[in-house]
Design an enzyme around this catalytic site. Structure first.
Site, PDB file in Angstrom:
ATOM      1  N   GLU A   1       0.890  -0.985   0.004  1.00  0.00           N
ATOM      2  CA  GLU A   1      -0.069  -0.077  -0.097  1.00  0.00           C
ATOM      3  C   GLU A   1       0.685   1.273  -0.487  1.00  0.00           C
ATOM      4  O   GLU A   1       1.483   1.656   1.299  1.00  0.00           O
ATOM      5  CB  GLU A   1      -1.197   0.359   1.474  1.00  0.00           C
ATOM      6  CG  GLU A   1      -2.000  -0.716   0.955  1.00  0.00           C
ATOM      7  CD  GLU A   1      -3.188  -0.951   2.148  1.00  0.00           C
ATOM      8  OE1 GLU A   1      -3.175  -0.071   3.678  1.00  0.00           O
ATOM      9  OE2 GLU A   1      -3.789  -2.122   2.532  1.00  0.00           O
TER      10      GLU A   1
ATOM     11  N   ASP B   1      -4.983   8.854   9.972  1.00  0.00           N
ATOM     12  CA  ASP B   1      -3.664   8.460  10.460  1.00  0.00           C
ATOM     13  C   ASP B   1      -3.856   9.828  11.561  1.00  0.00           C
ATOM     14  O   ASP B   1      -3.385  10.393  11.912  1.00  0.00           O
ATOM     15  CB  ASP B   1      -2.993   8.917   9.161  1.00  0.00           C
ATOM     16  CG  ASP B   1      -3.306   8.126   8.573  1.00  0.00           C
ATOM     17  OD1 ASP B   1      -3.248   7.015   8.442  1.00  0.00           O
ATOM     18  OD2 ASP B   1      -2.691   9.098   6.565  1.00  0.00           O
TER      19      ASP B   1
END
Length: 290
Positions: A67, A78
């Site tokens: 990824e 995140d």
């Protein structure tokens, strides 16, 4: 066969399939070997483009799916580890061309490539242009953690036209009707969070994760990937018993941060990937013959 790939995986025999079919094939290979596939996440261009390419090629020796993050300054999903890495990539001069170069560089590797992108930079680049360029570079699909299904028509049209999978991150709180809509639009796999909140958690996996994965399997025949909060090989092994793909990101970045020197970083990341992969064979079934 490309002799430079020394890991447990091998490039597909015969003609190389298109990227989405290759992704499906990589996951089928893992299932045939009675294990979960390993997906590893790093932001493109981290810590620099040159070092990123070295590390990606080391990861591709062992990892089923890579990824590649499209670095973005406001990543809502995140935590601080990936935020730092993305900020470092941007500070080092990241450009979309670096992401495309990274994807192309993995074209002959055994690993399949997904791009993890937030919607604002994708939209700014242009949806049709982004889908076309990513597909031409060799990406199998795009993970969009911040794009609601209700607002996804523009991207889905572009992605389908380019032949890309669209992977949605599905919250456990998703209502049944909405889940049905997500499953009908998704491709490649469904992405389930292992813990609530943002990436980088080092705590235990959520106790309701197995129940949620069962719910996803009842709603869709797509493979299930589990990530967000898998910080140890033991947790990766735990997830492998219920998921088709085990996704690890922040733990790899922490490993890189703890290493000193380019070669040491690459060696440390490759070692962690090997350790993770070794634990993904399911203990309740025999391994497939080589």
């Amino acid at each position: 066969m490309n002799a430079t790939w020394r890991g447990t995986l091998q490039p597909p025999a015969g003609p190389v399939p298109d990227a989405p079919a290759r992704f499906d094939q990589v996951l089928a290979h893992a299932r045939a070997d009675n294990r979960a596939a390993l997906a590893t996440y790093l932001p493109a261009g981290y810590p620099t483009q040159a070092q990123s390419l070295r590390i990606l090629h080391r990861l591709a020796e062992t990892t089923d799916v890579i990824e590649l993050g499209w670095p973005y300054s406001e990543p809502s999903l995140d935590g601080p580890v990936i935020q730092r890495a993305a900020a470092q990539s941007l500070a080092a001069g990241f450009r979309v061309g670096h992401l495309l170069e990274s994807i192309r560089s993995l074209d002959t590797s055994p690993a399949s490539v997904l791009v993890m992108a937030y919607y604002p930079p994708l939209f700014k680049y242009g949806l049709e242009r982004a889908a076309h360029d990513l597909a031409q570079a060799g990406a199998a699909g795009v993970i969009l953690p911040d794009l609601p299904i209700e607002e996804a028509d523009g991207w889905l049209t572009a992605a389908r036209s380019a032949g890309l999978h669209t992977v949605f991150v599905v919250a456990p709180s998703t209502a049944d009707a909405r889940l049905t809509r997500i499953c009908s639009a998704a491709g490649g796999m469904l992405y389930a969070p292992a813990v609530p909140g943002v990436t980088g958690s080092t705590g235990p996996l959520h106790h309701a994760l197995p129940t949620f994965v069962k719910r996803l399997r009842a709603a869709s025949d797509l493979p299930i990937g589990v990530g967000i909060g898998i910080s140890t090989p033991a947790q990766a092994q735990e997830v492998s018993r219920i998921a088709d793909v085990t996704i690890v990101g922040s733990a790899l970045i922490r490993t890189m941060e703890a290493a000193h020197g380019s070669r040491q970083q690459a060696d440390a990341v490759a070692s962690l990937a090997r350790t993770l992969t070794a634990g993904l064979h399911r203990p309740d079934t025999p391994r497939a013959a080589a």
